[in-house]
Design an enzyme around this catalytic site. Structure first.
Site, PDB file in Angstrom:
ATOM      1  N   HIS A 137      51.028  45.251  48.437  1.00 64.94           N
ATOM      2  CA  HIS A 137      50.513  45.539  47.094  1.00 64.94           C
ATOM      3  C   HIS A 137      48.994  45.324  47.143  1.00 64.94           C
ATOM      4  O   HIS A 137      48.512  44.499  47.928  1.00 64.94           O
ATOM      5  CB  HIS A 137      51.171  44.545  46.130  1.00 64.94           C
ATOM      6  CG  HIS A 137      50.876  44.741  44.686  1.00 64.94           C
ATOM      7  ND1 HIS A 137      49.692  44.364  44.109  1.00 64.94           N
ATOM      8  CD2 HIS A 137      51.625  45.265  43.682  1.00 64.94           C
ATOM      9  CE1 HIS A 137      49.725  44.640  42.806  1.00 64.94           C
ATOM     10  NE2 HIS A 137      50.881  45.189  42.520  1.00 64.94           N
ATOM     11  N   ASP A 214      53.355  36.686  49.928  1.00 66.41           N
ATOM     12  CA  ASP A 214      53.312  37.238  48.583  1.00 66.41           C
ATOM     13  C   ASP A 214      54.756  37.271  48.088  1.00 66.41           C
ATOM     14  O   ASP A 214      55.546  38.119  48.500  1.00 66.41           O
ATOM     15  CB  ASP A 214      52.697  38.643  48.628  1.00 66.41           C
ATOM     16  CG  ASP A 214      52.740  39.340  47.277  1.00 66.41           C
ATOM     17  OD1 ASP A 214      53.345  38.787  46.334  1.00 66.41           O
ATOM     18  OD2 ASP A 214      52.184  40.449  47.166  1.00 66.41           O
ATOM     19  N   GLN A 217      57.731  39.607  44.417  1.00 61.47           N
ATOM     20  CA  GLN A 217      59.011  40.306  44.247  1.00 61.47           C
ATOM     21  C   GLN A 217      60.192  39.516  44.800  1.00 61.47           C
ATOM     22  O   GLN A 217      61.334  39.885  44.540  1.00 61.47           O
ATOM     23  CB  GLN A 217      58.967  41.688  44.927  1.00 61.47           C
ATOM     24  CG  GLN A 217      57.964  42.662  44.334  1.00 61.47           C
ATOM     25  CD  GLN A 217      58.340  43.128  42.918  1.00 61.47           C
ATOM     26  OE1 GLN A 217      59.479  42.986  42.458  1.00 61.47           O
ATOM     27  NE2 GLN A 217      57.368  43.689  42.211  1.00 61.47           N
ATOM     28  N   LYS A 240      57.304  38.222  36.108  1.00 60.83           N
ATOM     29  CA  LYS A 240      58.318  39.015  36.821  1.00 60.83           C
ATOM     30  C   LYS A 240      59.620  38.239  36.952  1.00 60.83           C
ATOM     31  O   LYS A 240      60.582  38.726  37.520  1.00 60.83           O
ATOM     32  CB  LYS A 240      57.803  39.390  38.210  1.00 60.83           C
ATOM     33  CG  LYS A 240      56.648  40.393  38.199  1.00 60.83           C
ATOM     34  CD  LYS A 240      56.262  40.743  39.614  1.00 60.83           C
ATOM     35  CE  LYS A 240      54.920  41.434  39.717  1.00 60.83           C
ATOM     36  NZ  LYS A 240      54.903  42.783  39.191  1.00 60.83           N
ATOM     37  N   CYS A 379      50.478  50.328  42.655  1.00 56.20           N
ATOM     38  CA  CYS A 379      49.489  49.438  43.281  1.00 56.20           C
ATOM     39  C   CYS A 379      49.743  49.280  44.777  1.00 56.20           C
ATOM     40  O   CYS A 379      49.552  48.188  45.344  1.00 56.20           O
ATOM     41  CB  CYS A 379      49.457  48.059  42.625  1.00 56.20           C
ATOM     42  SG  CYS A 379      48.992  48.112  40.905  1.00 56.20           S
TER      43      CYS A 379
HETATM   44  N1  PLP Z   1      52.596  41.546  44.936  1.00 61.98           N
HETATM   45  C1  PLP Z   1      53.631  42.347  44.723  1.00 61.98           C
HETATM   46  C2  PLP Z   1      54.566  42.661  45.846  1.00 61.98           C
HETATM   47  C3  PLP Z   1      53.834  42.892  43.447  1.00 61.98           C
HETATM   48  O1  PLP Z   1      54.875  43.696  43.229  1.00 61.98           O
HETATM   49  C4  PLP Z   1      52.923  42.564  42.420  1.00 61.98           C
HETATM   50  C5  PLP Z   1      53.078  43.168  41.084  1.00 61.98           C
HETATM   51  O2  PLP Z   1      53.696  44.194  40.918  1.00 61.98           O
HETATM   52  C6  PLP Z   1      51.869  41.714  42.705  1.00 61.98           C
HETATM   53  C7  PLP Z   1      51.737  41.206  43.974  1.00 61.98           C
HETATM   54  C8  PLP Z   1      50.877  41.319  41.677  1.00 61.98           C
HETATM   55  O3  PLP Z   1      51.493  40.643  40.632  1.00 61.98           O
HETATM   56  P1  PLP Z   1      50.626  40.288  39.340  1.00 61.98           P
HETATM   57  O4  PLP Z   1      50.137  41.588  38.798  1.00 61.98           O
HETATM   58  O5  PLP Z   1      51.588  39.602  38.449  1.00 61.98           O
HETATM   59  O6  PLP Z   1      49.520  39.432  39.802  1.00 61.98           O
END
Ligand code: PLP
Length: 422
Positions: A137, A214, A217, A240, A379
């Site tokens: 992401h 990360d 998810q 999430k 993203c």
């Molecule tokens: N990493 C992953 C794999 C994601 O799916 C997301 C959000 O969709 C993020 C990071 C970023 O999350 P946030 O926008 O809550 O910071």
């Protein structure tokens, strides 16, 4: 060469969860969209909130609100106790040794930025390398690009195979003696791929690199234990995982966090301030400058309580079943191609493309039927470039989704095909 086995999930019998009761906990699921019952299949972007979370936040504002850590009056002490209890619950949820290893951030993105700015700038020099993957992401890519541009650090990438899994044959070569950090997602937000975190972390440690996962998810959807995984940092977001927006967390190993300089300066993160110098508070507050998101932290704690009351194994099992069902049903739709690996190697989401129909058109037609999915590059633009597509459509599931909703999605997609076939 490192041999890495991909995690395999077995999809067996249906979980014995009371779905009517679970769905009744989410007031928003009663609403209608375009005069149809809402079918919410966009939890990968942001999940809905159970009444227990909404109540916890409202109760806090109605009965307790005051600033934390600062007052000697009753409200401030109560607010501080609730705020810190929430931290302890979140720490427990991910198997952290202690609450002080959990730093509140605004979201997973800020958690990763905190590491890039604080640890990255203090520890990395020109010629050092950070290893990422092609499935990241933007939240786990752009902070490292900024760091690279400012410090001369080089970025390397683990490639992805056509089936959406990481190509790990060359991992040992990619983990060079100059690689200081391996930062990767536990689960792809586009492909659904669940990566073998424990084994990747072990390979990185053997090469002398730290490991940032990360978990945006993964933490919402499967049991995660940072000590068992033997990682160094974990980033995730409350919104999430049934919690509010505006709060997330960075978990880090105490000794690493202790050695890191502060991320932002201001109130609460200091021990003493003089005109020309200051000293820092202890963990976790050293990284929490200014008045924090108090109600949101309390809401996050309530979300974790709710998830625990169902059980992360049961949640994971439910999502495995619904995803396997969705993949089976979606394969009936003419011209639809699913991205990513088979049902046994993925979490609770399915991204797809549909012949010549733009994902935004798919999402638009589905919205007119009350069905919310996500369309775009989610993203993860480099990942889409890897597959030669500008965008995809994504249905993502959580504990409140049902197979009947998957049937409605498939029915809606048949309609899309009908509308766009000339
Ligand atoms: N990493 C992953 C794999 C994601 O799916 C997301 C959000 O969709 C993020 C990071 C970023 O999350 P946030 O926008 O809550 O910071």
């Amino acid at each position: 060469m490192t041999t890495i086995t991909m995690p395999q999930f077995t999809v067996t019998q249906s979980t014995a969860l009371d779905f009517a009761a679970i769905r009744a906990d989410f007031p928003i699921l009663n609403r209608r969209v375009h005069d149809r019952p809402l079918v919410y299949l966009d939890s990968g972007a942001s999940s809905q909130k159970p009444q227990a979370v909404l109540d916890a936040m409202e109760r806090y504002y109605e009965t307790t609100h005051a600033n934390v850590h600062r007052g000697v009056h009753t409200l401030s002490e109560e607010a501080t106790a609730q705020y810190e209890t929430a931290r302890a619950r979140v720490a427990d949820f991910i198997g952290a040794c202690c609450p002080k290893e959990v730093i509140w951030t605004r979201n997973a993105t800020e958690a990763i930025n905190l590491v890039a700015y604080s640890w990255g700038r203090a520890n990395l020099r020109r010629g050092d390398r950070v290893l990422l993957t092609e499935m990241e992401h933007h939240a786990n890519l752009v902070p490292w690009q900024i760091l690279a541009a400012q410090t001369g650090v080089d970025l390397d990438f683990v490639p992805i195979a056509d089936d959406g899994t990481l190509i790990l044959d060359d991992l040992d070569r990619l983990l060079t003696p100059r690689t200081r950090l391996f930062a990767f997602t536990a689960m792809s937000n586009v492909l659904g791929t669940v990566n073998p975190v424990k084994e990747l972390a072990a390979a990185a440690h053997r090469a002398g690199a730290l490991v940032l996962v990360d978990g945006a998810q993964s933490v919402p959807h499967m049991p995660v234990d940072v000590q068992d995984l033997d990682i160094d940092f974990l980033a995730f977001s409350a919104h999430k995982m049934l919690g509010p927006t505006g709060i997330g967390a960075l978990w880090g190993r105490r000794e690493i966090l202790n050695a890191m300089p502060p991320f932002m300066g201001g109130g609460d993160m200091i021990r003493e301030v003089h005109l020309h110098e200051s000293t820092w508070n202890e963990l976790p507050w050293k990284f929490e400058a200014g008045t924090p998101a108090i109600a949101e932290a309390i809401g996050f704690g309530a979300a974790v309580d709710y998830l625990n009351s169902i059980g992360m194994d049961a949640i994971h099992q439910h999502e495995q079943e619904i995803t396997a069902y969705a993949m089976h049903r979606l394969s009936e739709v003419e011209g639809l191609k699913i991205l990513g690996p088979g049902a046994g190697q993925r979490g609770g989401l399915v991204s797809f493309v549909l012949d010549d129909v733009h994902p935004h058109d798919i999402a638009g037609v589905l919205d007119s039927l009350g069905i919310a999915i996500r369309a775009g590059h989610h993203c993860a633009q480099p990942l889409h470039e890897r597959y030669g597509i500008p965008a995809s459509a994504r249905a993502s599931f959580y504990i409140y989704n049902t197979k009947e909703e998957v049937d409605l999605l498939v029915k809606g997609l048949h309609k899309v095909v009908e509308m766009f076939t000339f």
